[in-house]
Design a protein around this motif. Sequence first.
Motif, PDB file in Angstrom:
ATOM      1  N   GLY A  71      -1.046  -4.466   4.891  1.00  0.00           N
ATOM      2  CA  GLY A  71      -0.287  -3.828   5.950  1.00  0.00           C
ATOM      3  C   GLY A  71       0.212  -2.442   5.631  1.00  0.00           C
ATOM      4  N   VAL A  72      -0.612  -1.604   5.003  1.00  0.00           N
ATOM      5  CA  VAL A  72      -0.177  -0.269   4.623  1.00  0.00           C
ATOM      6  C   VAL A  72      -0.776   0.768   5.565  1.00  0.00           C
ATOM      7  N   ASP A  73      -0.130   1.926   5.632  1.00  0.00           N
ATOM      8  CA  ASP A  73      -0.714   3.106   6.263  1.00  0.00           C
ATOM      9  C   ASP A  73      -1.486   3.864   5.189  1.00  0.00           C
ATOM     10  N   LEU A  74      -2.648   4.389   5.564  1.00  0.00           N
ATOM     11  CA  LEU A  74      -3.535   5.015   4.580  1.00  0.00           C
ATOM     12  C   LEU A  74      -3.955   6.390   5.073  1.00  0.00           C
ATOM     13  N   VAL A  75      -3.853   7.393   4.195  1.00  0.00           N
ATOM     14  CA  VAL A  75      -4.413   8.710   4.466  1.00  0.00           C
ATOM     15  C   VAL A  75      -5.531   8.952   3.461  1.00  0.00           C
ATOM     16  N   VAL A  76      -6.683   9.383   3.963  1.00  0.00           N
ATOM     17  CA  VAL A  76      -7.873   9.607   3.140  1.00  0.00           C
ATOM     18  C   VAL A  76      -8.291  11.062   3.292  1.00  0.00           C
ATOM     19  N   TYR A  77      -8.466  11.743   2.170  1.00  0.00           N
ATOM     20  CA  TYR A  77      -9.011  13.104   2.185  1.00  0.00           C
ATOM     21  C   TYR A  77     -10.266  13.124   1.328  1.00  0.00           C
ATOM     22  N   LEU A  78     -11.385  13.567   1.897  1.00  0.00           N
ATOM     23  CA  LEU A  78     -12.653  13.643   1.188  1.00  0.00           C
ATOM     24  C   LEU A  78     -13.231  15.043   1.357  1.00  0.00           C
ATOM     25  N   THR A  79     -13.794  15.586   0.285  1.00  0.00           N
ATOM     26  CA  THR A  79     -14.430  16.899   0.350  1.00  0.00           C
ATOM     27  C   THR A  79     -15.695  16.885  -0.492  1.00  0.00           C
ATOM     28  N   GLY A  80     -16.698  17.598  -0.029  1.00  0.00           N
ATOM     29  CA  GLY A  80     -17.978  17.646  -0.729  1.00  0.00           C
ATOM     30  C   GLY A  80     -19.048  18.182   0.212  1.00  0.00           C
ATOM     31  N   GLY A 116      -5.988  -7.395   7.526  1.00  0.00           N
ATOM     32  CA  GLY A 116      -4.581  -7.024   7.474  1.00  0.00           C
ATOM     33  C   GLY A 116      -4.202  -6.104   6.341  1.00  0.00           C
ATOM     34  N   ALA A 117      -5.182  -5.549   5.633  1.00  0.00           N
ATOM     35  CA  ALA A 117      -4.856  -4.659   4.522  1.00  0.00           C
ATOM     36  C   ALA A 117      -4.330  -3.322   5.011  1.00  0.00           C
ATOM     37  N   LEU A 118      -4.888  -2.817   6.115  1.00  0.00           N
ATOM     38  CA  LEU A 118      -4.498  -1.519   6.636  1.00  0.00           C
ATOM     39  C   LEU A 118      -3.902  -1.678   8.021  1.00  0.00           C
ATOM     40  N   ARG A 119      -2.844  -0.899   8.273  1.00  0.00           N
ATOM     41  CA  ARG A 119      -2.234  -0.898   9.590  1.00  0.00           C
ATOM     42  C   ARG A 119      -2.706   0.301  10.410  1.00  0.00           C
ATOM     43  N   ARG A 120      -2.623   1.497   9.819  1.00  0.00           N
ATOM     44  CA  ARG A 120      -3.107   2.715  10.458  1.00  0.00           C
ATOM     45  C   ARG A 120      -3.776   3.587   9.403  1.00  0.00           C
ATOM     46  N   VAL A 121      -4.753   4.386   9.837  1.00  0.00           N
ATOM     47  CA  VAL A 121      -5.524   5.195   8.901  1.00  0.00           C
ATOM     48  C   VAL A 121      -5.694   6.600   9.470  1.00  0.00           C
ATOM     49  N   LEU A 122      -5.492   7.609   8.624  1.00  0.00           N
ATOM     50  CA  LEU A 122      -5.820   8.995   8.936  1.00  0.00           C
ATOM     51  C   LEU A 122      -6.850   9.460   7.923  1.00  0.00           C
ATOM     52  N   ILE A 123      -8.011   9.927   8.402  1.00  0.00           N
ATOM     53  CA  ILE A 123      -9.079  10.406   7.523  1.00  0.00           C
ATOM     54  C   ILE A 123      -9.290  11.890   7.790  1.00  0.00           C
TER      55      ILE A 123
END
Length: 371
Positions: A133-142, A173-180
């Motif tokens: 139940g966590v909020d996750l922010v993902v930043y990827l570059t390449g 249920g691992a993620l609640r909201r995600v920003l990529i």
Amino acid sequence: RRTMQPLGRLGWWFLLVLGWIGQETSARAPLRAIVASTSRFWFNYRHGTNALLVYDALRAHGLGDESIDFALAEVFASNPRNPDPGDMATGGAQGRAMFTDETMVDKASDRVSGVHLLDLISSMAGPTAPWEGVDLVVYLTGHGGDQFLKVHSIDELGSYDLARALQEAVLKGALRRVLIVLDTCQAVTLFNDIAPLSPVATLASSAADESSYAMPRDHVRGVSTADRFSWKFFEFLMSPRSKDLPLAFISSQFDPRMLHSHAVFHAFAPGLAQTPLGEFTSSRPLVRGAASGSLIFGRCRAGSSLEGRGRVNFQDLEALRQSARPRARHRRTQQTGGAPVDLPSIEAFSTLAAFAVIVIAALGHRKKSDP
């Protein structure tokens, strides 16, 4: 017999306030971050600094190392071509030093792979996995293209793989909201397979059939030290008002004339676009040093080796800096037009050898030409 007196108006207001506070507290989920550069080789130096910029911004907003999974496909601070061994910077006269003894790299070199990134997103990896139940922010570059992100130039993370990992994490249920946030060429195409109504928001540096461009080349390092989108994104994150602005507002901060591309934002779930950015970067205010204005970071955890057998050990980096300082000073003097210095012995030997070969060849040609 004593009877309970009904609550007065003040008592009812007190209970309502307590209930609202409890609801807000329970509604705020733990925050985690994944920051990764997927490119190696010196000419991709900018991808490493892109990731370091975002990592620094998250740390400045109060997100601790225990909540950030930081991965670098190559630690350019230890690259033999680096004119400042053990360090990385954004370049220029106002260059911003990136590596400190408090920078914490969780995965490096060959341990960064498409499978590793997907496992992190689907919550099967990481120091505190599995998440719940966590909020996750993902930043990827390449480097990227139509529906893929390159990893080490030999591996790929595809749009279908990303969508499946997100769906798996949300369903269990691992993620609640995600920003990529993605900085690659044709970045928006990596999100083509994300299911509608998923609690996912995406920010891409380029639209379909568009490239993502670098900042001008740094003349000391010979390569660009940051991408245009990532640099502007970092500046936006470091703005004190950024945490209060809705996600939908971010894309309007990027000037297409500066990027040479169009930043694209999309929220797959209703209402997610109006979520304040601070809920994905931590709501704590920026903390700056009183004396120099430098960012204040927390202490890092112990590392192991320099190039990917675990976490980066900054004692090794410091030893590299100390041992290479004469060479670095020599290179900087040559590049900046300073006072002349003696060439290293191997360069002098190569010059003398080449001169000797020319002399011998000239003498041989003269003898043949004599009658």
